[in-house]
Write a protein that holds these residues in place. Structure first.
Motif, short mmCIF file in Angstrom:
data_model
loop_
_atom_site.label_atom_id
_atom_site.label_comp_id
_atom_site.label_asym_id
_atom_site.label_seq_id
_atom_site.Cartn_x
_atom_site.Cartn_y
_atom_site.Cartn_z
N LYS A 141 0.51 -1.21 0.16
CA LYS A 141 -0.29 0.29 -0.24
C LYS A 141 0.85 1.09 -0.12
N VAL A 142 0.31 2.40 -0.57
CA VAL A 142 1.22 3.76 -0.81
C VAL A 142 0.04 4.60 -0.57
N PHE A 143 1.03 5.77 0.58
CA PHE A 143 0.34 6.57 1.37
C PHE A 143 0.91 7.90 0.82
N PRO A 144 0.42 8.39 -0.31
CA PRO A 144 0.34 9.91 -0.57
C PRO A 144 0.03 10.65 0.64
N ASN A 145 1.02 11.64 1.21
CA ASN A 145 0.67 12.90 2.19
C ASN A 145 -0.26 13.43 2.15
#
Length: 387
Positions: A141-145
């Motif tokens: 999973k990737v969390f763009p902030n």
């Protein structure tokens, strides 16, 4: 207890961008912090009561060193068998995600807090694009902030939407509004601080906090300030942060102006930026690119209105005419006009200032962000980790 490994390229990111977060998570996981700069990392571990593991990493493109880092991390992960590896910053992302995938770590998470590659071109850009794509492919999973950053990732084709998630309203760590409290600074403290920096009591102070490099808009900021100072001598520009002459140096003219202009004050890197916010009247932050800038949240919590570029993160924290002004990127004349407006129209500036803290407290309280992240970990564990 399940194991959580958090990786950044350098310890400064652990100290500043993730301040307090790993200590909070250590109530729920056995936490290990991984970064370069062994001595500083060890100090961080002792202070924050978490384990540490040192790996040599650089922010530049260094394939041989990077492969060594992957191998060292791979062996470490095989030995430790963590449930979660969570990376931040581009280099730690590719190195950490590749090692974690090879080692069979079930939950591989990467936070994107900005895309430095957006300011590069040519062959280097092509390489960085491929590295970014690979990092996201290797991650669970990737969390763009920020929401804007998520849109850029989709537009560039780095990842599919189902792999991306913005936590809360954005940010990598929220902000401690009790720590960034403008009311904890008395008038005599502020007066003394201004005096010690040689800033006249009556001056309107624009503050910038961050690295003094081109991509932060410092060339434009200094130009706009010099032009405004010719019209109004009762202003100062306070630059809090280090020069970086290797990766992204300022124009020589800008550097010379900073050194010689009587109303441009530099302090170098400061551990505690609150006293500097406390003596300022507005934040000027004309950066070219950001993830979700802590400085803009910090300034807001310290009741400062902000002038920011129309880039992701900045244009999510600042609402035009409510707590600040949004200007086009790399636009010196728009920056000049906004700075002039702040100085000339104090009623307007005061109105923005009165809204600034409320906006931050409402959406970006740090402990709430930690709870959102912890909940995300727990939900992903149920989905990806076989009990």
């Amino acid at each position: 207890m399940q194991k959580l490994i958090r990786i950044t390229t350098i310890p400064l990111s652990l100290e500043k961008l993730l301040e307090g977060q790993l200590t909070y998570m250590s109530q729920y996981y056995e936490v290990t912090a991984v970064a370069a700069e062994k001595e500083r990392l060890n100090k961080y571990g002792q202070k924050n009561k978490v384990n540490t593991f040192w790996v040599e990493m650089t922010r530049a493109i260094t394939p041989i060193k990077d492969l060594k880092a992957v191998w060292k991390l791979y062996k470490f992960f095989k030995e430790e068998k963590p449930e979660i590896v969570h990376t931040h910053t581009p280099k730690a992302g590719i190195v950490g995600m590749l090692a974690a995938k090879l080692a069979g770590v079930p939950l591989r998470l990467h936070t994107v807090a900005g895309l430095p590659l957006m300011e590069t071109t040519g062959t280097k850009r092509k390489i960085l694009d491929q590295v970014e794509k690979l990092t996201y492919r290797l991650a669970t999973k990737v969390f763009p902030n920020s929401r804007g950053l998520k849109q850029i990732i989709l537009k560039e084709g780095f990842a599919e939407e189902n792999k991306l998630k913005v936590l809360g309203k954005g940010s990598s760590n929220g902000i401690d509004t009790k720590y960034f409290d403008p009311y904890s600074f008395k008038e005599d403290q502020k007066k003394n601080k201004r005096q010690s920096l040689g800033i006249p009591r009556e001056d309107f102070v624009f503050i910038f906090i961050g690295r003094l490099v081109s991509e932060k808009g410092i060339n434009e900021l200094v130009d706009a300030f010099k032009k405004l100072h010719k019209k109004n001598q009762n202003i100062s520009l306070l630059l809090v942060g280090p020069f970086e002459k290797e990766l992204d140096p300022l124009k020589q003219d800008t550097f010379n102006s900073i050194k010689t202009h009587e109303k441009i004050i530099t302090t170098g890197y400061q551990e505690d930026v609150r006293p500097y916010f406390a003596i300022a009247n507005a934040l000027a932050f004309p950066s070219y690119r950001e993830g979700f800038p802590n400085v803009v949240m910090q300034a807001g919590a310290m009741i400062l209105p902000a002038i920011v570029s129309d880039i992701n993160g900045c244009n999510e924290i600042i609402v035009e005419g409510i707590n600040g002004v949004i200007i086009p990127v790399k636009d010196t004349s728009a920056l000049f006009s906004a700075m002039e407006l702040f100085v000339e129209n104090r009623n307007y500036t005061n109105r923005l200032s009165s809204n600034a803290r409320e906006e931050i407290c409402k959406y970006y309280e740090r402990k709430e962000f930690w709870q959102i992240l912890l909940k995300e970990y727990k939900n992903l564990e149920k989905e990806y980790i076989k009990s």
